[in-house]
Enzyme design. Structure first.
Site, short mmCIF file in Angstrom:
data_model
loop_
_atom_site.label_atom_id
_atom_site.label_comp_id
_atom_site.label_asym_id
_atom_site.label_seq_id
_atom_site.Cartn_x
_atom_site.Cartn_y
_atom_site.Cartn_z
N ALA A 43 0.71 -1.24 0.12
CA ALA A 43 0.02 -0.10 0.07
C ALA A 43 0.85 1.33 0.02
O ALA A 43 0.72 2.24 -0.58
CB ALA A 43 -0.86 0.03 1.03
N ASN A 44 1.83 1.45 0.70
CA ASN A 44 2.91 2.60 0.68
C ASN A 44 3.30 2.86 -0.32
O ASN A 44 3.54 4.10 -0.93
CB ASN A 44 4.04 2.24 1.88
CG ASN A 44 3.45 1.93 3.34
OD1 ASN A 44 2.28 2.56 3.83
ND2 ASN A 44 4.38 1.61 4.12
N THR A 219 20.02 0.85 -2.01
CA THR A 219 19.65 2.07 -0.92
C THR A 219 20.70 1.88 0.17
O THR A 219 20.88 0.82 0.70
CB THR A 219 18.49 2.19 -0.50
OG1 THR A 219 17.83 1.19 0.11
CG2 THR A 219 17.35 2.33 -1.68
N LEU A 220 21.69 2.79 0.59
CA LEU A 220 22.54 2.87 1.44
C LEU A 220 22.48 3.69 2.73
O LEU A 220 23.14 4.25 3.11
CB LEU A 220 23.88 3.20 0.76
CG LEU A 220 24.32 2.31 -0.40
CD1 LEU A 220 25.66 3.04 -1.04
CD2 LEU A 220 24.65 0.92 -0.24
N GLY A 250 11.73 4.01 2.47
CA GLY A 250 12.23 3.01 1.45
C GLY A 250 11.08 2.96 0.34
O GLY A 250 11.16 2.93 -0.91
N ASP A 251 9.83 3.09 0.78
CA ASP A 251 8.52 2.67 -0.06
C ASP A 251 8.59 3.95 -0.94
O ASP A 251 8.17 4.06 -1.92
CB ASP A 251 7.32 2.70 1.00
CG ASP A 251 7.30 1.28 1.76
OD1 ASP A 251 8.20 0.22 1.20
OD2 ASP A 251 6.79 1.18 2.75
N GLY A 286 5.26 8.32 10.66
CA GLY A 286 4.47 7.45 10.10
C GLY A 286 5.00 7.23 8.64
O GLY A 286 5.91 7.79 7.87
O1 RIB Z 1 8.07 0.03 4.84
C1 RIB Z 1 7.39 0.54 6.03
C2 RIB Z 1 6.27 -0.72 6.27
O2 RIB Z 1 6.72 -1.74 6.76
C3 RIB Z 1 5.14 -0.11 7.30
O3 RIB Z 1 4.10 0.54 6.82
C4 RIB Z 1 4.96 -1.54 7.88
O4 RIB Z 1 3.57 -1.70 7.68
C5 RIB Z 1 5.66 -2.48 7.09
O5 RIB Z 1 4.91 -3.26 6.33
#
Ligand code: RIB
Length: 306
Positions: A43-44, A219-220, A250-251, A286
């Site tokens: 989702a992220n 990614t470092l 990272g997302d 978050g």
């Molecule tokens: O990359 C961060 C995510 O890792 C968080 O949102 C948590 O849910 C885990 O999946």
């Protein structure tokens, strides 16, 4: 028409608590600032890409009780939810996020993420076009991931894999993945080298290239990121920032990577933008991407150049 992104992955509810330092074994420490966030790497990354202008469809499974909540949240961020499904008697994925001094430790209970729907993915890909992207992480079972990669390659999609939480990857999958995105810990798990320098990154790539890998993005953390393929290598440094919370950085990086590929930006521009959005995301609490649009991100980069 621009290519589309399909994310086959997880949705979590993140329960986050901050503490001065992480507890030792058997120890209780006082925390503060308990908060709940939407999360899950699937989702992220889908939300980050959608915010950065990519037409994004998330194929995921959640518990019945949270279905409407999650659907509204995704749609609010312009992620398509035609293939979001719910399952009776199973809770939505849960992440317990311990956060200290900008760093985090996460424990997952995968819940509904253990029941991804390959048939939904297959239906979603019915209308996919050559050059569309399938993005995957390892928060759903790897057997489903591996099948979905094979399906995507039959349809000439670009496959991007972010194998976290890390597990072994069979050689035939390395051959099918177009871009593998790893952090240092994941690189160590897969190639037995913890990369600290560009030379280390090349050694990681050489090991994974022998297994069939085409292109690697590493990614470092505070050092920046590296993109290596058979013909070239590129390094882009991180900027110095006061990290508030690295969750989701990272997302956001990966969401930007997809946006850059789909918008056909040059590799050096993509890495620069990815590092910037990762840094901005570390300034917010978050797993929430640190910008509201691609033009806001561009503005941040242009201001820097003045
Ligand atoms: O990359 C961060 C995510 O890792 C968080 O949102 C948590 O849910 C885990 O999946």
């Amino acid at each position: 028409m621009k290519n589309k992104l399909y994310v086959f992955g997880s949705v979590n509810l993140d329960f986050m608590i901050e503490q001065e330092r992480f507890p030792h074994q058997g120890e209780t420490v006082n925390g503060k600032n308990f908060r709940k966030f939407f999360g899950g790497k699937g989702a992220n990354q889908a939300i980050a890409a959608a915010i950065l202008g990519v037409d994004t469809e998330l194929i995921a499974t959640v518990g019945v009780e949270e279905f409407s909540l999650v659907k509204n949240h995704l749609e609010h961020h312009k992620v398509r939810t035609n293939y979001l499904s719910s399952i009776e008697g199973v809770h939505t994925g849960i992440a317990i996020v311990l956060q200290s001094q900008g760093d985090n430790r996460i424990i997952l209970d995968s819940g509904a993420n253990s029941f991804p729907s390959l048939s939904s993915l297959s239906k979603a890909l019915d209308t996919a076009q050559t050059g569309d992207v399938l993005l995957l992480q390892f928060e759903i079972p790897v057997k489903d991931i591996f099948e979905s990669i094979q399906l995507a390659k039959q349809k000439n999609l670009i496959v991007i894999l972010n194998p976290t939480p890390v597990q072994a990857i069979p050689d035939y999958i390395y051959e099918l993945v177009d871009y593998l995105i790893l952090n240092q810990t994941e690189a160590e798990a897969l190639a037995n080298i913890y990369p600290r320098s560009i030379n280390d990154c090349e050694n990681v790539f050489n090991i994974l290239q022998d297994k069939g890998l085409n292109s690697l993005i590493l990614t470092l953390g505070s050092q920046g990121s590296v993109w290596i393929d058979r013909h070239s290598k590129l390094y882009y440094p991180s900027e110095e920032i006061q990290v508030v919370d690295s969750t989701g950085a990272g997302d956001a990086f990966i969401g930007m990577f997809v946006s850059g590929l789909i918008n056909k930006q040059s590799p050096s521009t993509i890495l620069q933008y990815c590092n910037k959005v990762g840094a901005l995301t570390c300034l917010k609490r978050g797993a929430v991407i640190g910008v509201n649009s691609l033009s806001e991100l561009t503005k941040h980069l242009n201001e820097e150049e003045l």
